[in-house]
Write a protein that holds these residues in place. Sequence first.
Motif, PDB file in Angstrom:
ATOM      1  N   GLU A 245       3.798  35.877  10.479  1.00 43.31           N
ATOM      2  CA  GLU A 245       2.378  36.210  10.132  1.00 43.31           C
ATOM      3  C   GLU A 245       1.854  37.487  10.544  1.00 43.31           C
ATOM      4  OE1 GLU A 245       0.771  31.734   9.841  1.00 43.31           O
ATOM      5  OE2 GLU A 245       0.292  32.682  11.679  1.00 43.31           O
ATOM      6  N   HIS A 247      -0.976  40.251  10.851  1.00 46.77           N
ATOM      7  CA  HIS A 247      -2.584  40.063  10.936  1.00 46.77           C
ATOM      8  C   HIS A 247      -3.182  41.483  10.221  1.00 46.77           C
ATOM      9  CE1 HIS A 247      -3.424  36.263  13.133  1.00 46.77           C
ATOM     10  NE2 HIS A 247      -2.164  36.773  13.581  1.00 46.77           N
ATOM     11  N   VAL A 256      -4.273  36.911   7.064  1.00 49.81           N
ATOM     12  CA  VAL A 256      -2.780  37.010   7.502  1.00 49.81           C
ATOM     13  C   VAL A 256      -2.153  37.064   6.481  1.00 49.81           C
ATOM     14  CG1 VAL A 256      -0.803  35.347   8.300  1.00 49.81           C
ATOM     15  CG2 VAL A 256      -3.348  35.331   9.488  1.00 49.81           C
ATOM     16  N   LYS A 258       1.499  36.698   4.776  1.00 50.68           N
ATOM     17  CA  LYS A 258       2.746  35.767   5.366  1.00 50.68           C
ATOM     18  C   LYS A 258       4.171  36.606   4.583  1.00 50.68           C
ATOM     19  CE  LYS A 258       0.401  31.189   5.641  1.00 50.68           C
ATOM     20  NZ  LYS A 258       0.319  30.016   5.018  1.00 50.68           N
ATOM     21  N   ALA A 295      -4.811  32.989   3.497  1.00 49.58           N
ATOM     22  CA  ALA A 295      -3.796  34.032   3.683  1.00 49.58           C
ATOM     23  C   ALA A 295      -3.236  34.798   2.418  1.00 49.58           C
ATOM     24  CB  ALA A 295      -2.492  33.301   4.535  1.00 49.58           C
TER      25      ALA A 295
END
Length: 396
Positions: A245, A247, A256, A258, A295
């Motif tokens: 992950e 940021h 986030v 991924k 995300a």
Amino acid sequence: MVIPPIQSFYQKESPASSAFSQTLPKTPRSNPTGIARAPLTETWKPQGSYARLNISEFQPGRGKVRFMGRIVNICPAKPDHQPRALSSLPFGFHFVVVKDDTGVVAIKLLGTQFDLPNLHLGKLVTIWTGFVAEYSTAAAIQVPFVSMIIPVHPGPASQSCIKFHQDGMNLEETGLCRMPLEHNTDSASSQMPGLISLRAFIKGTYTKGKHEDDVLTKILVCVSSIGPRKTIKANNKPTTMDLVEVHICDETDHCVLKLWSDQISSARAWIAGHTILLVTNPRFYPRKKVNENPALGIALNSMVDVDPDFPDAHWLRRMAEAQRKRERAHTPFPVGVWDVERAINGPNRILYTLADVDERVREDASVMFTGKLNVLILGVSICESQRQNRLCCFEW
């Protein structure tokens, strides 16, 4: 305001990649397609003259051409018949999307495991080929701006080959192929079509991938920190997947990004508080729980420009660096409590280590002295400290 994590205070050096070495491995891996495949580390000399073109100048058909570009998306081949993101892709081939300052092209690269360390986002490559084909509109992967596909079968007698350039080895190559496609350098306005803020994308304003005027959605973000590698069990499958992950943030919000399995190696060269990502057509992961943050992800039809070269990216990097300085961990000497001039320029040491404090106390416990300690709190029990009247007050 986005508070940068502790990782952003430390500069990370980008590891140099060992691409296009002149040494041959002793035992090249065979590939399941049955086609003779020379390792990319083998010295390859082009036979004949290759015309140097931009991607936008390609025409379908035969003809020896070479070009440079940067990888903006990847779908590597899987060894030993492991499942891949898209089963319709030919087995034993890497699907790579390469972009220069003028266009985007798909590459069908006959692969081995020697290629994997070099297949990451932002990698600069040079490709030689003797044939350019039209990209089918019925293909399983429809990448934005891609209308051509190039098969690359590196080998001693092949007309095609690929060279992975080493990061940081040639300063002249650092700024190559970093201009976004739809950025108009002649326009007084630096606004790029389809570029929206991270907050607008998270709130669902443009989750369909395109605006009403059929312009692809883009977000420009800065890497705040990179999390550890995790192993996640796949849903309804007996397999596991690796996850990292990352940021990310802009001036409006943070979330986030991924990275799954083959995408993880791309983050090794990213620097917290410095690396800028321009993501075209990002994937959106909505909240599954009330307290869970949304995300983003990189889909097969996404494109990621690493450290693009245009005014908005430069402004975002300056903003991230300025914010990191404002939110620095070191607090100044309190004016009115200490003699600041003596604290900085006096004969006695002001910045102590725990060993210094222990030594001073053991020498003479009756002597009063004042100083500063830079420490990292690994754990605290607030309830226990309150019961023992040991709670302290400090600036965060």
